[in-house]
Design a protein around this motif. Structure first.
Motif, short mmCIF file in Angstrom:
data_model
loop_
_atom_site.label_atom_id
_atom_site.label_comp_id
_atom_site.label_asym_id
_atom_site.label_seq_id
_atom_site.Cartn_x
_atom_site.Cartn_y
_atom_site.Cartn_z
N ARG A 116 0.78 -1.24 0.00
CA ARG A 116 0.00 0.00 0.00
C ARG A 116 0.81 1.28 0.00
O ARG A 116 0.31 2.33 -0.38
CB ARG A 116 -0.94 0.00 1.22
CG ARG A 116 -2.07 -1.01 1.12
CD ARG A 116 -2.83 -0.82 -0.16
NE ARG A 116 -3.89 -1.79 -0.36
CZ ARG A 116 -4.58 -1.91 -1.48
NH1 ARG A 116 -4.29 -1.14 -2.51
NH2 ARG A 116 -5.52 -2.82 -1.61
N ARG A 132 -8.62 0.12 -1.99
CA ARG A 132 -7.95 1.23 -1.32
C ARG A 132 -8.93 2.18 -0.65
O ARG A 132 -8.55 2.98 0.23
CB ARG A 132 -7.10 2.00 -2.34
CG ARG A 132 -6.10 2.95 -1.71
CD ARG A 132 -5.16 3.55 -2.71
NE ARG A 132 -4.16 4.37 -2.05
CZ ARG A 132 -3.06 3.90 -1.49
NH1 ARG A 132 -2.80 2.62 -1.55
NH2 ARG A 132 -2.20 4.71 -0.89
N GLU A 133 -10.20 2.11 -1.02
CA GLU A 133 -11.20 2.99 -0.43
C GLU A 133 -11.32 2.80 1.08
O GLU A 133 -11.62 3.75 1.81
CB GLU A 133 -12.57 2.78 -1.09
CG GLU A 133 -12.68 3.32 -2.51
CD GLU A 133 -11.97 2.45 -3.52
OE1 GLU A 133 -11.56 1.32 -3.16
OE2 GLU A 133 -11.82 2.89 -4.69
N ILE A 165 -8.87 2.11 3.14
CA ILE A 165 -7.76 2.83 3.76
C ILE A 165 -8.01 4.33 3.72
O ILE A 165 -7.76 5.05 4.70
CB ILE A 165 -6.45 2.46 3.05
CG1 ILE A 165 -6.21 0.95 3.13
CG2 ILE A 165 -5.27 3.23 3.66
CD1 ILE A 165 -4.99 0.48 2.37
N ASP A 166 -8.51 4.82 2.59
CA ASP A 166 -8.81 6.25 2.49
C ASP A 166 -9.88 6.66 3.48
O ASP A 166 -9.79 7.75 4.10
CB ASP A 166 -9.25 6.58 1.06
CG ASP A 166 -8.15 6.33 0.04
OD1 ASP A 166 -6.96 6.35 0.44
OD2 ASP A 166 -8.46 6.11 -1.14
#
Length: 296
Positions: free
Chosen positions: A117, A185-186, A188-189
């Protein structure tokens, strides 16, 4: 006054025969569909059955071609404990496998998360280094590493096998990284928007979603440590108090090479915990292995 006429009930025997034929047909279809799986299962179960039956024979019968015990000698397992330090070897192996698994997870998960990541210079080179470490045979660096542990005074113990796992395992890092890149990844965001740090995101968001991969890595490492023979042979020393099950079993077979019943009983005692662990954890293990490597 008129008598009521009732139709005779159909005979039950033809219906019963049809039900039996239908069940038999479904059974044959199921066997034909899973024929390959059944054959493979029998191939894997046959050695275990042979191992168990031989472990219950007498010394004389174990040297014959009999496949079924004439008498069931469960005392063979007691004799194995009396003639070896199997309990002590089991404690050493459990310590080695348990600490090794925990240390591997603690060191490999953060590295795999960073490779999956984080965007930093040299990330691709670091990943290639991990792959290179996977391909490097341990015998190549055995001599210099042994000299290092000898100068530290940690030989004749299992610590030279346990402590290096605090620095990560290449295969575990690779397997975890392949799973972590499949997580959108959403998530983590969203965690960062809520104010989570990278460490808290890893612990509270990523790890709960990566439980199958973590379980697969833990089982791989546990089985590796449990079955490891080369490492304990190199570092455990000559005192039997510090041996593991794999090393002790090899020595036990050498001293009781003609007593096949005792040898098989000891082998069954050593392999039984691994079989039990895999039996109860096979679903999450297979799920973790299947989901890793979905994306490259």
């Amino acid at each position: 006054m008129s008598a009521t006429m009732t139709a005779p009930a159909p005979p039950a025997a033809p219906a019963r025969r049809q039900g039996v034929r239908a069940r038999r047909r479904r059974t044959l279809v199921w066997i034909a569909t899973h024929a390959v799986a059944i054959v493979l299962a029998l191939m894997f179960l046959a050695p275990v059955v042979f191992l168990t039956l031989t472990a219950l024979m007498t010394d004389e019968q174990a040297l014959t071609g009999d496949l079924w015990p004439r008498t069931w000698n469960f005392d063979n397992f007691v004799v194995v404990f009396e003639k070896s330090k199997l309990l002590r070897w089991g404690i050493n192996t459990l310590l080695y496998a348990g600490l090794g698994t925990v240390f591997t997870l603690l060191s490999s998960v953060p590295v795999a998360y960073a490779l999956a990541r984080f965007r930093f210079r040299g990330r691709r080179a670091a990943f290639l280094l991990v792959i290179t470490a996977m391909m490097l045979p341990p015998q190549v660096i055995a001599v210099p590493i042994y000299l290092v542990w000898a100068r530290l005074g940690l030989t004749d113990s299992l610590w030279p096998l346990i402590l290096p796992m605090l620095f990560g395992d290449a295969f575990s890092i690779f397997l975890l990284r392949q799973f972590l890149i499949t997580i959108p990844r959403e998530y983590i965001d969203a965690a960062r928007v809520d104010g989570c740090s990278d460490f808290r995101t890893l612990v509270r968001v990523i790890l709960p979603m990566a439980r199958p991969a973590v379980a697969a890595v833990a089982l791989f490492q546990f089985f590796y440590c449990w079955n490891d023979y080369y490492g304990p042979l190199l570092y455990a020393g000559v005192e039997q108090e510090g041996w593991t099950l794999s090393l002790g079993l090899a020595t036990f077979k050498a001293f009781h090479s003609v007593q096949w019943n005792l040898t098989m009983a000891a082998t069954l005692l050593v392999t039984a915990p691994v079989i039990i662990v895999f039996f109860f954890a096979q679903r999450v293990f297979i799920e973790g292995v299947t989901l890793t490597g979905v994306k490259g």
